[in-house]
Motif scaffolding. Structure first.
Motif, PDB file in Angstrom:
ATOM      1  N   ALA A 356      35.547-111.553  55.789  1.00 21.35           N
ATOM      2  CA  ALA A 356      35.972-111.159  54.341  1.00 21.35           C
ATOM      3  C   ALA A 356      34.834-110.623  53.334  1.00 21.35           C
ATOM      4  O   ALA A 356      34.837-109.719  52.392  1.00 21.35           O
ATOM      5  CB  ALA A 356      37.045-112.165  53.553  1.00 21.35           C
ATOM      6  N   PHE A 357      33.800-111.450  53.574  1.00 22.55           N
ATOM      7  CA  PHE A 357      32.588-111.108  52.810  1.00 22.55           C
ATOM      8  C   PHE A 357      31.278-110.811  53.241  1.00 22.55           C
ATOM      9  O   PHE A 357      30.824-111.526  54.443  1.00 22.55           O
ATOM     10  CB  PHE A 357      32.148-112.463  52.033  1.00 22.55           C
ATOM     11  CG  PHE A 357      33.468-112.866  50.729  1.00 22.55           C
ATOM     12  CD1 PHE A 357      33.905-112.271  49.972  1.00 22.55           C
ATOM     13  CD2 PHE A 357      34.382-113.942  51.673  1.00 22.55           C
ATOM     14  CE1 PHE A 357      34.573-112.810  49.067  1.00 22.55           C
ATOM     15  CE2 PHE A 357      35.217-114.367  50.727  1.00 22.55           C
ATOM     16  CZ  PHE A 357      35.532-113.779  49.585  1.00 22.55           C
ATOM     17  N   GLU A 358      30.840-109.668  52.938  1.00 20.82           N
ATOM     18  CA  GLU A 358      29.357-109.349  53.306  1.00 20.82           C
ATOM     19  C   GLU A 358      28.504-109.683  52.439  1.00 20.82           C
ATOM     20  O   GLU A 358      28.028-108.966  51.498  1.00 20.82           O
ATOM     21  CB  GLU A 358      29.292-107.734  53.652  1.00 20.82           C
ATOM     22  CG  GLU A 358      30.458-107.201  54.783  1.00 20.82           C
ATOM     23  CD  GLU A 358      30.317-105.905  55.154  1.00 20.82           C
ATOM     24  OE1 GLU A 358      29.181-105.132  54.491  1.00 20.82           O
ATOM     25  OE2 GLU A 358      30.845-105.392  56.015  1.00 20.82           O
ATOM     26  N   LEU A 363      23.057-114.201  47.858  1.00 20.14           N
ATOM     27  CA  LEU A 363      24.527-114.659  47.616  1.00 20.14           C
ATOM     28  C   LEU A 363      24.803-115.624  48.746  1.00 20.14           C
ATOM     29  O   LEU A 363      25.470-116.449  48.655  1.00 20.14           O
ATOM     30  CB  LEU A 363      25.437-113.323  47.691  1.00 20.14           C
ATOM     31  CG  LEU A 363      25.400-112.288  46.346  1.00 20.14           C
ATOM     32  CD1 LEU A 363      26.334-111.403  46.609  1.00 20.14           C
ATOM     33  CD2 LEU A 363      25.643-113.367  45.010  1.00 20.14           C
ATOM     34  N   ALA A 364      24.375-115.565  49.791  1.00 15.97           N
ATOM     35  CA  ALA A 364      24.599-116.108  51.080  1.00 15.97           C
ATOM     36  C   ALA A 364      24.077-117.754  50.684  1.00 15.97           C
ATOM     37  O   ALA A 364      24.843-118.754  51.018  1.00 15.97           O
ATOM     38  CB  ALA A 364      24.325-115.740  52.397  1.00 15.97           C
ATOM     39  N   ARG A 365      23.062-117.742  50.496  1.00 17.61           N
ATOM     40  CA  ARG A 365      22.245-118.941  50.059  1.00 17.61           C
ATOM     41  C   ARG A 365      23.086-119.698  48.711  1.00 17.61           C
ATOM     42  O   ARG A 365      23.017-120.795  48.597  1.00 17.61           O
ATOM     43  CB  ARG A 365      20.930-118.824  49.587  1.00 17.61           C
ATOM     44  CG  ARG A 365      19.975-118.322  50.901  1.00 17.61           C
ATOM     45  CD  ARG A 365      18.365-118.500  50.395  1.00 17.61           C
ATOM     46  NE  ARG A 365      18.136-117.677  49.047  1.00 17.61           N
ATOM     47  CZ  ARG A 365      17.550-116.397  49.501  1.00 17.61           C
ATOM     48  NH1 ARG A 365      17.537-115.893  50.969  1.00 17.61           N
ATOM     49  NH2 ARG A 365      17.432-115.432  48.607  1.00 17.61           N
ATOM     50  N   ALA A 366      23.714-119.061  48.006  1.00 17.83           N
ATOM     51  CA  ALA A 366      24.368-119.271  46.836  1.00 17.83           C
ATOM     52  C   ALA A 366      25.826-119.923  47.147  1.00 17.83           C
ATOM     53  O   ALA A 366      26.430-120.970  46.968  1.00 17.83           O
ATOM     54  CB  ALA A 366      24.587-118.592  45.622  1.00 17.83           C
ATOM     55  N   ALA A 432      28.199-121.374  63.323  1.00 13.48           N
ATOM     56  CA  ALA A 432      29.018-120.055  62.778  1.00 13.48           C
ATOM     57  C   ALA A 432      28.193-119.506  61.881  1.00 13.48           C
ATOM     58  O   ALA A 432      28.219-118.304  61.598  1.00 13.48           O
ATOM     59  CB  ALA A 432      30.369-120.603  62.455  1.00 13.48           C
ATOM     60  N   ALA A 433      27.674-120.258  60.941  1.00 10.65           N
ATOM     61  CA  ALA A 433      26.704-119.947  59.482  1.00 10.65           C
ATOM     62  C   ALA A 433      25.766-119.020  60.056  1.00 10.65           C
ATOM     63  O   ALA A 433      25.502-117.984  59.394  1.00 10.65           O
ATOM     64  CB  ALA A 433      26.254-121.090  58.798  1.00 10.65           C
ATOM     65  N   GLY A 434      25.184-119.303  61.212  1.00 12.63           N
ATOM     66  CA  GLY A 434      23.883-118.535  61.693  1.00 12.63           C
ATOM     67  C   GLY A 434      24.492-117.223  62.136  1.00 12.63           C
ATOM     68  O   GLY A 434      23.933-115.897  62.090  1.00 12.63           O
ATOM     69  N   VAL A 435      25.760-117.208  62.863  1.00  6.08           N
ATOM     70  CA  VAL A 435      26.263-116.043  63.476  1.00  6.08           C
ATOM     71  C   VAL A 435      26.689-115.099  62.514  1.00  6.08           C
ATOM     72  O   VAL A 435      26.462-113.863  62.497  1.00  6.08           O
ATOM     73  CB  VAL A 435      27.256-116.586  64.675  1.00  6.08           C
ATOM     74  CG1 VAL A 435      27.977-115.119  64.939  1.00  6.08           C
ATOM     75  CG2 VAL A 435      26.594-117.410  65.705  1.00  6.08           C
ATOM     76  N   PHE A 436      27.441-115.644  61.676  1.00  2.07           N
ATOM     77  CA  PHE A 436      28.125-114.750  60.808  1.00  2.07           C
ATOM     78  C   PHE A 436      27.693-114.226  59.530  1.00  2.07           C
ATOM     79  O   PHE A 436      27.798-113.228  58.737  1.00  2.07           O
ATOM     80  CB  PHE A 436      29.621-115.379  60.343  1.00  2.07           C
ATOM     81  CG  PHE A 436      30.432-115.822  61.371  1.00  2.07           C
ATOM     82  CD1 PHE A 436      30.973-114.555  62.140  1.00  2.07           C
ATOM     83  CD2 PHE A 436      31.213-116.902  61.545  1.00  2.07           C
ATOM     84  CE1 PHE A 436      31.778-114.911  63.119  1.00  2.07           C
ATOM     85  CE2 PHE A 436      32.030-117.302  62.625  1.00  2.07           C
ATOM     86  CZ  PHE A 436      32.588-116.449  63.436  1.00  2.07           C
ATOM     87  N   PHE A 437      26.703-115.178  58.892  1.00  2.00           N
ATOM     88  CA  PHE A 437      25.906-114.888  57.780  1.00  2.00           C
ATOM     89  C   PHE A 437      24.232-114.723  57.847  1.00  2.00           C
ATOM     90  O   PHE A 437      23.842-114.605  56.939  1.00  2.00           O
ATOM     91  CB  PHE A 437      26.076-115.838  56.802  1.00  2.00           C
ATOM     92  CG  PHE A 437      27.595-116.380  56.384  1.00  2.00           C
ATOM     93  CD1 PHE A 437      28.338-115.634  55.902  1.00  2.00           C
ATOM     94  CD2 PHE A 437      28.103-117.610  57.141  1.00  2.00           C
ATOM     95  CE1 PHE A 437      29.873-115.818  55.677  1.00  2.00           C
ATOM     96  CE2 PHE A 437      29.350-117.883  56.802  1.00  2.00           C
ATOM     97  CZ  PHE A 437      30.402-116.888  56.202  1.00  2.00           C
ATOM     98  N   ASN A 438      23.930-115.010  59.250  1.00  2.00           N
ATOM     99  CA  ASN A 438      22.379-114.709  59.506  1.00  2.00           C
ATOM    100  C   ASN A 438      21.667-115.682  58.558  1.00  2.00           C
ATOM    101  O   ASN A 438      20.592-115.759  57.946  1.00  2.00           O
ATOM    102  CB  ASN A 438      22.087-113.319  59.135  1.00  2.00           C
ATOM    103  CG  ASN A 438      20.333-113.087  59.922  1.00  2.00           C
ATOM    104  OD1 ASN A 438      20.310-113.848  60.961  1.00  2.00           O
ATOM    105  ND2 ASN A 438      20.124-112.136  59.502  1.00  2.00           N
TER     106      ASN A 438
END
Length: 536
Positions: A356-358, A363-366, A432-438
């Motif tokens: 849902a979110f790219e 922003l990912a770190r937040a 999953a955080a590494g896969v989806f959000f790098n």
């Protein structure tokens, strides 16, 4: 000199709201005696047994088992009694033998595979020893519960409707086992309804409306006499009250042969102690004689430790704790009732959030730390809460509360198991955080913060679930209690992970100290209050 009573109730009363289930009941049971409790539904028989077993705290009065007094010494009394309640207290995904071995370890009884096999053989379950009890009938579960009672090296057995669901063969096996246990010196208290099973007892006492109204030999309590007692709460014509002379050691006068003794609140009191006591009249019924070979087998199973001094010593804290961990992990490993839904929830949530979110890296770190901690919170509420609720659903929570020792062991064992389940969810979430959000969250400091959070979540959820278990809306009440109580831990965890991702060492250090303080305070409070929390 006659032996002292091994079990004594002194003016025990118990109320549930405005209703009194027991009203100043006094009773004594001697070694080798089989005492039958009879009375109409709601008379207080089960309540009496549960108070004697320390599952219920009396409103007034006291229970003595040998030299142990409850309250306050619940741990000491539990070391001397075994209870067979309405629920069999078995885990469906464990085999019959595994269930019995778990209770041997958890209660600190002598661990002996031969004794387990002998108890199963005695109750006709040897051929089903390695089958999971999920497929057992009600009668088979009752036989297995009686096999557990055979293994108990305790001087007092409290059996609540022990013959329920048994077929003809099972009933005969159970009756003979009870006779042999009493012949070996055990005090056995049976709560029964059927007058035809009262012939097993040496003495019958009748409760009506929470009061002890009559006692006598089993032959006196035929159906008509019981109907009269249940309707009027008084003995039949010709019955005489039991009296005591000055001092608690004087025995009561005998009732007329074949008649119950009526007992009232104003009769049978000791002038100095003010206690209503109904000691057994051994001349009423001679103790049944057990077959020598069968009696020896029961003695080998359940009385092997009597010649070594004290019958039961309180187990070391490590033994029941390890038994609880072994049981929970094995049950969850076989049934996967909690872990599989939790992992599915974590995977789907992370996938949907990522789809849902790219998010840009900043922003990912937040946002990812917030999502990660909320995921752990929901997993703790849903999964851990369900594990605790399943103990109630199976009726096994009471079996755990009968641990002969500090009940805070239950908190530590459950908290560790719940923490391990959250670790599985955490590992999946980090991957999953590494896969989806790098976004790599495998930094040692982040892992330490997450583990501190898991310890706190596992502990606080266990504590609050134990608090909510006595309520009907326990699964709804748990998240309502959990979210505000866990809020400081979640805020510290989110801010700490963010500080690490933003390379702010001074920031994450402060938040880690807050999490450590939260965990220390939580586990200290749990250690202090858990015993009172689970005591009704």
């Amino acid at each position: 000199m006659e032996p002292s009573p091994v079990l004594r109730l002194e003016r025990v009363s118990k109320a549930f709201g405005p209703r009194w289930a027991l009203r100043e009941v006094s009773l004594s049971v001697w070694p080798g005696e089989i005492l039958a409790l009879m009375g109409p539904n709601g008379a207080g028989k089960s309540t009496l047994l549960r108070v004697a077993a320390t599952l219920l705290r009396p409103a007034s009065g006291a229970v003595w088992v040998k030299d142990r007094r409850w309250p306050p010494d619940g741990a000491g009394v539990r070391a001397e009694v075994v209870l067979l309640g309405h629920q069999p207290w078995f885990y469906p995904d464990l085999t019959a033998e595994e269930n019995l071995r778990f209770y041997q370890r958890f209660y600190g009884w002598p661990e002996d595979r031969w004794a387990v096999r002998a108890a199963l053989e005695r109750m006709g379950l040897a051929e089903r020893a390695h089958e999971r009890v999920r497929g057992f009938s009600r009668g088979m579960l009752q036989r297995l519960a009686l096999a557990r009672a055979l293994l108990a090296p305790t001087p007092v057995l409290l059996l609540d409707e022990p013959f329920t669901g048994l077929d003809v063969e099972g009933l005969e096996r159970a009756r003979e086992a009870v006779r042999e246990l009493a012949a070996g010196g055990r005090a056995v208290v049976l709560a029964i309804h059927d007058p035809s099973t009262a012939d097993l007892a040496h003495r019958v006492v009748v409760l009506v409306g929470g009061r002890l109204v009559a006692e006598g030999p089993p032959a006196a309590f035929h159906e008509k006499a019981l109907r009269d007692l249940y309707r009027g709460g008084v003995g039949p014509p010709g019955a005489t009250p039991s009296h005591r002379s000055e001092g608690p050691s004087v025995r009561p006068s005998r009732a007329p042969e074949g008649s119950p003794r009526a007992v009232g609140r104003e009769t049978g009191r000791s002038a100095d102690a003010g206690v209503l006591s109904i000691p057994p009249t051994r001349s009423h019924t001679a103790p049944p004689t057990a077959h020598p070979a069968r009696a020896a087998s029961i003695g080998d199973v359940s009385l092997a430790t009597r010649e070594k001094g004290r019958m039961v010593s309180l187990p070391s804290p490590l033994r029941p704790l390890l038994a609880l961990l072994w049981k929970d992990l094995r049950v969850e490993g076989r049934g996967r009732e909690t872990l599989a839904p939790l992992l599915t929830l974590a995977g789907l949530s992370l996938f949907l959030f990522g789809a849902a979110f790219e998010l840009r890296p900043d922003l990912a770190r937040a946002f990812v730390p917030v999502f990660l901690w909320m995921l752990l919170l929901f997993a703790s509420s849903l999964g851990v809460g369900r594990m605790m609720a399943s103990e109630i659903d199976r009726g096994t929570w009471e079996g755990l509360l009968m641990v002969p020792g500090d009940r805070s062991l239950l908190f530590w064992g459950k908290a560790v198991v719940h923490g391990l389940l959250l670790v599985f969810v955490l590992v999946l979430s980090l991957v999953a955080a590494g896969v989806f959000f790098n976004l790599s969250l495998w930094d040692p400091v982040i892992v330490a913060l997450l583990l501190l959070g898991i310890a706190g979540l596992g502990g606080v959820t266990t504590l609050l679930a134990a608090m909510a278990m006595a309520t009907r809306a326990r699964e709804l009440l748990l998240p309502i209690l959990l979210f505000p109580v866990a809020a400081p831990l979640l805020i510290a965890g989110i801010q700490g992970v963010r500080a690490v991702l933003e390379a702010d060492p001074s920031g994450w250090g402060t938040w880690m100290q807050i999490m450590i303080a939260y965990d220390l305070m939580l586990f200290t409070v749990a250690w202090l209050v858990f015993e009172e929390l689970v005591s009704a």
